[in-house]
Motif scaffolding. Structure first.
Motif, PDB file in Angstrom:
ATOM      1  N   LYS A 251     -27.107   7.860   8.564  1.00 50.72           N
ATOM      2  CA  LYS A 251     -27.251   6.356   9.182  1.00 50.72           C
ATOM      3  C   LYS A 251     -25.923   5.416   8.673  1.00 50.72           C
ATOM      4  CE  LYS A 251     -30.600   2.642   8.859  1.00 50.72           C
ATOM      5  NZ  LYS A 251     -30.650   2.419  10.302  1.00 50.72           N
ATOM      6  N   ARG A 252     -25.352   4.485   9.622  1.00 43.19           N
ATOM      7  CA  ARG A 252     -24.329   3.758   9.337  1.00 43.19           C
ATOM      8  C   ARG A 252     -24.442   2.244   9.585  1.00 43.19           C
ATOM      9  NH1 ARG A 252     -21.520   0.671  13.556  1.00 43.19           N
ATOM     10  NH2 ARG A 252     -19.376   0.286  12.611  1.00 43.19           N
ATOM     11  N   PHE A 253     -24.321   1.479   8.508  1.00 42.02           N
ATOM     12  CA  PHE A 253     -24.296   0.068   8.648  1.00 42.02           C
ATOM     13  C   PHE A 253     -23.074  -0.567   8.902  1.00 42.02           C
ATOM     14  CE2 PHE A 253     -27.867   1.547   5.882  1.00 42.02           C
ATOM     15  CZ  PHE A 253     -28.849   0.978   6.280  1.00 42.02           C
ATOM     16  N   ASP A 254     -22.805  -1.358   9.817  1.00 43.83           N
ATOM     17  CA  ASP A 254     -21.610  -1.982  10.188  1.00 43.83           C
ATOM     18  C   ASP A 254     -21.580  -3.153   9.329  1.00 43.83           C
ATOM     19  OD1 ASP A 254     -19.371  -3.236  11.108  1.00 43.83           O
ATOM     20  OD2 ASP A 254     -20.302  -3.985  13.149  1.00 43.83           O
ATOM     21  N   CYS A 255     -21.165  -3.114   8.126  1.00 44.08           N
ATOM     22  CA  CYS A 255     -20.854  -4.226   7.133  1.00 44.08           C
ATOM     23  C   CYS A 255     -20.000  -5.128   7.251  1.00 44.08           C
ATOM     24  CB  CYS A 255     -21.218  -3.757   5.471  1.00 44.08           C
ATOM     25  SG  CYS A 255     -22.550  -3.087   5.400  1.00 44.08           S
ATOM     26  N   LEU A 258     -22.041  -9.518  10.165  1.00 43.30           N
ATOM     27  CA  LEU A 258     -23.145 -10.150   9.516  1.00 43.30           C
ATOM     28  C   LEU A 258     -24.649  -9.685   9.820  1.00 43.30           C
ATOM     29  CD1 LEU A 258     -22.975 -14.275   9.880  1.00 43.30           C
ATOM     30  CD2 LEU A 258     -23.186 -12.756   7.762  1.00 43.30           C
ATOM     31  N   ASP A 259     -24.706  -8.965  10.931  1.00 40.72           N
ATOM     32  CA  ASP A 259     -26.102  -8.360  11.125  1.00 40.72           C
ATOM     33  C   ASP A 259     -26.167  -7.036  10.511  1.00 40.72           C
ATOM     34  OD1 ASP A 259     -26.863 -10.251  12.894  1.00 40.72           O
ATOM     35  OD2 ASP A 259     -26.417  -9.122  14.764  1.00 40.72           O
ATOM     36  N   GLY A 260     -24.916  -6.379  10.409  1.00 35.74           N
ATOM     37  CA  GLY A 260     -25.031  -4.955   9.824  1.00 35.74           C
ATOM     38  C   GLY A 260     -25.192  -5.085   8.314  1.00 35.74           C
ATOM     39  N   PHE A 261     -24.553  -6.356   7.842  1.00 34.92           N
ATOM     40  CA  PHE A 261     -24.656  -6.384   6.457  1.00 34.92           C
ATOM     41  C   PHE A 261     -25.944  -6.712   5.946  1.00 34.92           C
ATOM     42  CE2 PHE A 261     -24.038  -9.077   2.367  1.00 34.92           C
ATOM     43  CZ  PHE A 261     -22.997  -8.332   1.808  1.00 34.92           C
ATOM     44  N   VAL A 262     -26.783  -7.691   6.655  1.00 35.87           N
ATOM     45  CA  VAL A 262     -28.015  -8.033   6.278  1.00 35.87           C
ATOM     46  C   VAL A 262     -28.831  -6.811   6.483  1.00 35.87           C
ATOM     47  CG1 VAL A 262     -30.285  -9.715   7.111  1.00 35.87           C
ATOM     48  CG2 VAL A 262     -27.818 -10.496   6.748  1.00 35.87           C
ATOM     49  N   GLU A 263     -28.835  -6.054   7.386  1.00 37.84           N
ATOM     50  CA  GLU A 263     -29.460  -4.881   7.573  1.00 37.84           C
ATOM     51  C   GLU A 263     -29.368  -4.032   6.419  1.00 37.84           C
ATOM     52  OE1 GLU A 263     -29.448  -1.223  10.819  1.00 37.84           O
ATOM     53  OE2 GLU A 263     -28.389  -2.878  11.292  1.00 37.84           O
ATOM     54  N   ALA A 264     -27.966  -3.787   6.083  1.00 39.97           N
ATOM     55  CA  ALA A 264     -28.006  -2.764   4.935  1.00 39.97           C
ATOM     56  C   ALA A 264     -28.366  -3.352   3.485  1.00 39.97           C
ATOM     57  CB  ALA A 264     -26.331  -2.640   4.600  1.00 39.97           C
ATOM     58  N   THR A 265     -28.336  -4.751   3.618  1.00 38.76           N
ATOM     59  CA  THR A 265     -29.065  -5.321   2.324  1.00 38.76           C
ATOM     60  C   THR A 265     -30.607  -5.097   2.192  1.00 38.76           C
ATOM     61  OG1 THR A 265     -27.318  -7.007   2.525  1.00 38.76           O
ATOM     62  CG2 THR A 265     -29.154  -7.583   1.038  1.00 38.76           C
ATOM     63  N   ASN A 266     -30.965  -5.295   3.567  1.00 34.54           N
ATOM     64  CA  ASN A 266     -32.635  -5.121   3.444  1.00 34.54           C
ATOM     65  C   ASN A 266     -33.043  -3.807   3.192  1.00 34.54           C
ATOM     66  OD1 ASN A 266     -33.120  -7.608   3.965  1.00 34.54           O
ATOM     67  ND2 ASN A 266     -33.028  -7.640   6.086  1.00 34.54           N
ATOM     68  N   TYR A 267     -32.167  -2.833   3.748  1.00 31.52           N
ATOM     69  CA  TYR A 267     -32.606  -1.453   3.432  1.00 31.52           C
ATOM     70  C   TYR A 267     -32.408  -0.987   2.135  1.00 31.52           C
ATOM     71  CZ  TYR A 267     -31.708   3.646   3.945  1.00 31.52           C
ATOM     72  OH  TYR A 267     -31.617   4.829   3.387  1.00 31.52           O
ATOM     73  N   PHE A 268     -31.181  -1.452   1.518  1.00 28.89           N
ATOM     74  CA  PHE A 268     -31.237  -0.903   0.012  1.00 28.89           C
ATOM     75  C   PHE A 268     -32.355  -1.590  -0.956  1.00 28.89           C
ATOM     76  CE2 PHE A 268     -27.258   0.778   1.690  1.00 28.89           C
ATOM     77  CZ  PHE A 268     -27.290   2.129   1.185  1.00 28.89           C
ATOM     78  N   TYR A 269     -32.725  -2.923  -0.462  1.00 32.96           N
ATOM     79  CA  TYR A 269     -33.643  -3.571  -1.291  1.00 32.96           C
ATOM     80  C   TYR A 269     -34.838  -2.869  -0.979  1.00 32.96           C
ATOM     81  CZ  TYR A 269     -36.384  -7.282  -3.155  1.00 32.96           C
ATOM     82  OH  TYR A 269     -37.290  -8.075  -3.659  1.00 32.96           O
ATOM     83  N   LYS A 270     -35.635  -2.423   0.160  1.00 30.63           N
ATOM     84  CA  LYS A 270     -36.620  -2.083   0.131  1.00 30.63           C
ATOM     85  C   LYS A 270     -36.605  -0.647  -0.628  1.00 30.63           C
ATOM     86  CE  LYS A 270     -37.994  -3.878   4.593  1.00 30.63           C
ATOM     87  NZ  LYS A 270     -37.283  -3.942   5.698  1.00 30.63           N
TER      88      LYS A 270
END
Ligand code: G1P
Length: 273
Positions: A251-255, A258-270
């Motif tokens: 999986k790749r997050f476009d950090c 903003l969208d990708g950054f928030v998605e990655a943050t949520n992913y790692f948080y979960k």
């Protein structure tokens, strides 16, 4: 066998202003680890322990991050918080870190060329830390690419399928499949229009480059946006030799967005809770 990984990190990160006014965008954290840390982890997992950074003005925090902070360590030594530094401490002990500067923003191709002094005459990895990649199933993206390099000994770029209306944000490739998920590149365009795009296969920020790329980059004229584009040099390499594009597992997050950054943050948080 591949020892060095280069991290181009001179960009301004304007999409994250004002945060990036005084903080390198590579230092923006996904939870408690800065983006660059994830990239270095991935390179180390792939067997590279010589980390080379192409930085610029305002990026000193990167050097400090990959160095010991005696005062801080002294302060928290013997306290409950000591473990918080153990991961970065281990990383520092396992790798060497070298820094050089790109003093003018002349594109990714120019940044890579500035890395020549850190690499020497051997193949090397490139990680763009904005692209945060993980593979829950096993080996990380750079590690997967090293395996392919060991077989083919040529330049390899990581690619993924994207929506057609996104082609203008990426280098786009096309070519012929030589193995499952492996394409011999015959066409490559940096940030094409939808009409120009030869496919919807986009380069993401992982490369293994053979050292002849430096000579090619020296002769590459400014392209898209008036910048020296790595994609243009790669096309020359593909035309005169061989470049493979690898559809990676994971999986790749476009950090860088903003969208990708928030998605990655949520992913790692979960994942962490
Ligand atoms: C760079 C490259 C582009 C590639 C992208 C991956 O573009 O020039 O070919 O597809 O990284 O993230 P940038 O995102 O720096 O504009």
């Amino acid at each position: 066998m591949l020892k060095t990984c280069i991290f181009p990190a001179a960009g301004y990160g304007t999409r994250f202003l004002p945060a990036t006014k005084a903080l390198p965008k590579e230092m923006l954290p996904i939870l408690t680890k800065p983006l660059i840390h994830y990239g270095v982890d991935e390179a180390l997992e792939a067997g590279m322990d010589n980390m080379g950074f192409i930085t610029g003005r305002g990026k000193r925090a990167l050097e400090d991050y990959f160095d010991i902070s005696y005062e801080l360590e002294h302060q928290i030594s013997g306290t409950k918080k000591e473990y918080l530094l153990s991961e970065i401490r281990t990383l520092i002990n396992r790798c060497s870190f070298t820094f050089t500067r790109q003093n003018e923003m002349k594109g990714l191709g120019d940044a890579i060329l500035k890395g020549k002094i850190l690499v020497g005459d051997e193949a090397f990895g490139v990680v763009l830390a904005d692209d945060l990649c993980i593979n829950e199933e096993g080996v990380g993206v750079m590690g997967q690419m090293v395996k392919i390099f060991e077989k083919y000994r040529c330049t390899i770029v990581a690619v993924m399928e994207i929506e057609k209306d996104q082609v203008g944000n990426y280098g786009i490739i096309s070519g012929n499949e030589v193995e499952e998920n492996l394409i011999m590149v015959n066409s490559m365009i940096e940030k094409p229009s939808i009409e120009e795009a030869p496919s919807n296969l986009a380069i993401i920020g992982r490369y293994i480059l053979t050292p002849d790329i430096f000579g090619i980059l020296e002769n590459t004229k400014a392209g898209k946006g008036g910048e020296i584009q790595l994609t243009d040099a790669l096309l020359a390499q593909a035309t005169n030799g061989m470049v493979l594009a690898y559809k990676f597992q994971g999986k790749r997050f476009d950090c860088g967005s903003l969208d990708g950054f928030v998605e990655a943050t949520n992913y790692f948080y979960k994942k962490n809770v």
